[in-house]
Motif scaffolding. Structure first.
Motif, short mmCIF file in Angstrom:
data_model
loop_
_atom_site.label_atom_id
_atom_site.label_comp_id
_atom_site.label_asym_id
_atom_site.label_seq_id
_atom_site.Cartn_x
_atom_site.Cartn_y
_atom_site.Cartn_z
N ILE A 197 0.80 -1.22 0.00
CA ILE A 197 0.00 0.00 0.00
C ILE A 197 0.84 1.27 0.00
N VAL A 198 2.07 1.22 0.50
CA VAL A 198 2.90 2.43 0.64
C VAL A 198 3.66 2.70 -0.66
N PRO A 199 3.35 3.82 -1.35
CA PRO A 199 4.00 4.09 -2.64
C PRO A 199 5.52 4.15 -2.55
N GLN A 200 6.07 4.78 -1.49
CA GLN A 200 7.51 4.89 -1.35
C GLN A 200 8.15 3.50 -1.23
N ALA A 201 7.46 2.60 -0.54
CA ALA A 201 7.99 1.24 -0.40
C ALA A 201 8.08 0.54 -1.75
N ILE A 202 7.08 0.75 -2.61
CA ILE A 202 7.11 0.14 -3.93
C ILE A 202 8.23 0.72 -4.79
N LEU A 203 8.45 2.03 -4.67
CA LEU A 203 9.58 2.64 -5.39
C LEU A 203 10.89 2.00 -4.92
N ASP A 204 11.02 1.80 -3.61
CA ASP A 204 12.22 1.15 -3.07
C ASP A 204 12.32 -0.30 -3.56
N ALA A 205 11.18 -1.00 -3.62
CA ALA A 205 11.18 -2.39 -4.07
C ALA A 205 11.69 -2.49 -5.50
N ARG A 206 11.22 -1.59 -6.36
CA ARG A 206 11.67 -1.62 -7.76
C ARG A 206 13.15 -1.29 -7.87
N LYS A 207 13.61 -0.33 -7.07
CA LYS A 207 15.04 0.00 -7.06
C LYS A 207 15.86 -1.17 -6.54
N ASN A 208 15.32 -1.87 -5.54
CA ASN A 208 16.04 -3.01 -4.98
C ASN A 208 16.16 -4.14 -6.00
N ALA A 209 15.12 -4.32 -6.81
CA ALA A 209 15.20 -5.33 -7.87
C ALA A 209 16.29 -4.97 -8.87
N GLU A 210 16.35 -3.68 -9.25
CA GLU A 210 17.40 -3.22 -10.17
C GLU A 210 18.78 -3.39 -9.54
N LEU A 211 18.87 -3.06 -8.27
CA LEU A 211 20.14 -3.12 -7.55
C LEU A 211 20.72 -4.53 -7.56
N ASN A 212 19.83 -5.51 -7.52
CA ASN A 212 20.26 -6.92 -7.47
C ASN A 212 20.17 -7.62 -8.82
N ASP A 213 19.86 -6.82 -9.89
CA ASP A 213 19.76 -7.37 -11.24
C ASP A 213 18.76 -8.53 -11.30
N ILE A 214 17.63 -8.34 -10.60
CA ILE A 214 16.56 -9.34 -10.57
C ILE A 214 15.42 -8.82 -11.45
N HIS A 215 15.02 -9.60 -12.45
CA HIS A 215 14.07 -9.12 -13.45
C HIS A 215 12.75 -9.88 -13.45
N ASN A 216 12.65 -10.92 -12.67
CA ASN A 216 11.42 -11.72 -12.67
C ASN A 216 10.49 -11.34 -11.53
N VAL A 217 10.43 -10.02 -11.24
CA VAL A 217 9.51 -9.51 -10.23
C VAL A 217 8.74 -8.33 -10.79
N GLU A 218 7.51 -8.18 -10.33
CA GLU A 218 6.68 -7.03 -10.71
C GLU A 218 5.93 -6.59 -9.46
N PHE A 219 5.91 -5.27 -9.22
CA PHE A 219 5.32 -4.74 -8.00
C PHE A 219 4.11 -3.85 -8.31
N PHE A 220 3.10 -3.94 -7.44
CA PHE A 220 1.87 -3.15 -7.58
C PHE A 220 1.66 -2.32 -6.32
N THR A 221 1.21 -1.09 -6.51
CA THR A 221 0.91 -0.20 -5.39
C THR A 221 -0.57 -0.24 -5.08
N GLY A 222 -0.92 -0.43 -3.83
CA GLY A 222 -2.33 -0.42 -3.43
C GLY A 222 -2.59 -1.40 -2.31
N LYS A 223 -3.83 -1.43 -1.85
CA LYS A 223 -4.23 -2.38 -0.83
C LYS A 223 -4.31 -3.77 -1.44
N ALA A 224 -3.71 -4.74 -0.78
CA ALA A 224 -3.72 -6.11 -1.30
C ALA A 224 -5.15 -6.59 -1.52
N GLU A 225 -6.06 -6.19 -0.62
CA GLU A 225 -7.45 -6.65 -0.73
C GLU A 225 -8.20 -5.99 -1.88
N GLU A 226 -7.59 -4.99 -2.52
CA GLU A 226 -8.19 -4.36 -3.71
C GLU A 226 -7.45 -4.75 -4.98
#
Length: 484
Positions: free
Chosen positions: A363-392
């Motif tokens: 749900i936290v937009p800043q956390a998702i931005l960090d998650a995407r940066k962390n994927a880049e940082l580790n050269d991991i490409h098989n992940v996709e992140f979504f911002t919002g409430k999990a229940e939605e």
């Protein structure tokens, strides 16, 4: 027979409550024979089956095995709350706290109990929640021995120190007393990172020397509210963030000059919180010096951590926890995995090392931005992140169909309140083969297991990991498999 406020009783402590408080019992004869104190409304009677035979008494600062003199503070129908007056026979599990303010501070409720007994207490608490709330028969047979710490002190990589003034106008920095917002003044913490012992005196002296105002919760006035510190245990990088009721810090250059003398200092920043609220962090951060984030590793995965990031506070035990979650997920490289409440991608990136595709939602937009940066940082490409409430987010993707609408394995790591019912309903419809539930609250974990069990999910394994030594909290990871 009425239980009397301020009346004195001798009691044996035979159990511990959810927050680590001692539990004992008063019999009808105990109550009947005590004539001291002030009458309060609770009554104990054995005239009919609807009335209690004994009163359960919760007493802070006591330990299983203590025989103690207590004073009754408050009573309800079948329970009461007491205050420790005097130890008659100390428990063999009682130890002297390392911290001089452990009793008054709200941070370490179990520091007076031997670490071995703390671990036993936490394991038993999880077992009882699974049995009573989760309706799991013989949960002992599913539970691994608890994973305790090798060193249960100075393990926290994050701390939030409230800042205020005492009645004489002196700066106070420390932690809140239990169940209050009264600040216990201290420059040290037995479970915090040791570098904090250097940081706090510097900020205290700076605020005093330049007469910087501190926040008053009652009036909403004053500048400095909290001090947030983060430490990369693997990298040695240090962050200091001052939470302020304003947009700038007077004489900031002088504070920067002093803090940057500390080895490892990487980030000095302000967090802006101008709301009259008990919420610590505001939405906006401003970098005063260095980087807007620090980095750290869990295993061989590197993470960027900003002031607003959720990141587990005990990196050593987090590695134990995540490796156990990865073991329970039992990935072979062909699975589609969903990570609910993914934060900055800590578990997602762990899973991505062995999965075909991982989807994370937070749900936290800043956390998702960090998650995407962390994927880049580790050269991991098989992940996709979504911002919002999990229940939605997840129900919408499921209903739409296509990529991400199905999962072989689902990992959930919800906040203390547990999973939202809508999300659980969607997970049941997604029908993953395995569901790995990471939890910081065994009661809500057990509640959600009770919902998943009738849908065909069978609890197979449980691991308890002590992430929070000297407190009543622990982390748990459970494997639920779909019955064939």
């Amino acid at each position: 027979m009425e239980l009397k406020k301020n009346s004195i009783y001798t009691i044996e402590i035979t159990d511990m409550g959810n927050e680590g408080e001692g539990i004992g019992h008063l019999s009808l004869s105990d109550v009947a024979n005590n004539k001291t104190g002030t009458d309060i409304s609770t009554k104990a009677s054995s005239k009919d089956g609807n009335n209690v035979q004994n009163i359960t008494v919760f007493v802070k600062d006591t330990v299983i095995g203590d025989v103690a003199e207590i004073s009754i503070m408050k009573a309800k129908k079948s329970i009461a709350y007491g205050r420790l007056v005097r130890l008659i026979t100390p428990s063999p599990y009682r130890v002297t706290p390392v911290c001089p303010v452990a009793k008054s501070c709200g941070g370490c409720s179990l520091q007076h109990i031997s670490y071995e007994k703390q671990l036993e207490y936490k394991w038993n608490k999880v077992r009882e929640c699974l049995r009573r709330i989760g309706k799991i028969e013989n949960p002992d047979t599913l539970m691994e021995p608890i994973y305790g710490m090798k060193e249960p002190y100075h393990y926290r990589n994050k701390a939030q120190f409230p800042v205020g003034r005492d009645k004489n106008g002196n700066i106070v920095i420390g932690f809140y007393a239990g169940r209050t917002h009264s600040i216990i003044d201290s420059d040290t913490c037995a479970i915090g990172a040791e570098v904090n012992d250097q940081i706090l005196p510097i900020i205290r002296a700076f605020l005093t020397e330049y007469n910087i105002s501190t926040y008053n919760e009652t009036t909403g006035q004053g500048l400095v509210r909290h001090i947030l510190t983060r430490v990369g245990f693997t990298t040695g990088e240090v962050m200091v963030c001052l939470i302020v009721n304003g947009k700038k810090l007077p004489h900031a250059d002088e504070l920067i000059s002093r803090l940057t003398k500390i080895s490892g200092m990487t980030s000095i920043c302000l967090n802006i919180n101008t709301e009259k609220t008990n919420k610590i962090l505001g939405p906006t951060c401003k970098t005063l010096w260095g980087s807007p984030y620090i980095t750290d590793y869990i295993g061989n995965v590197k993470y960027r951590i900003s002031p607003l990031s959720f990141y587990q506070v005990n990196p050593v035990q987090t590695k134990v926890l995540y490796e156990k979650a990865l073991e329970y997920a039992d990935l072979n490289g062909e699975e589609t995995v969903w990570d609910m409440y993914c934060g900055i991608g800590t578990i997602s990136l762990f899973l991505a090392q062995k999965a075909k595709q991982v989807y994370g939602v937070e749900i936290v937009p800043q956390a998702i931005l960090d998650a995407r940066k962390n994927a880049e940082l580790n050269d991991i490409h098989n992940v996709e992140f979504f911002t919002g409430k999990a229940e939605e987010v997840v129900p919408a993707i499921y209903e739409k169909g296509g990529d991400g609408s199905q999962a072989d394995v689902v990992v959930v790591d919800p906040p203390r309140k547990g999973c939202d019912k809508v999300l659980l309903d969607t997970l049941i419809r997604m029908n993953p083969k395995r569901l790995v539930y990471v939890s910081c609250d065994p009661a809500t974990l057990a509640r959600d297991i009770a919902i998943l069990t009738p849908a065909g999910y069978h609890l197979e394994k449980v691991a308890v990991v002590d992430q929070f030594g000297h407190t009543g909290h622990c982390e748990n990871v459970c494997l639920l498999s779909k019955k064939l």
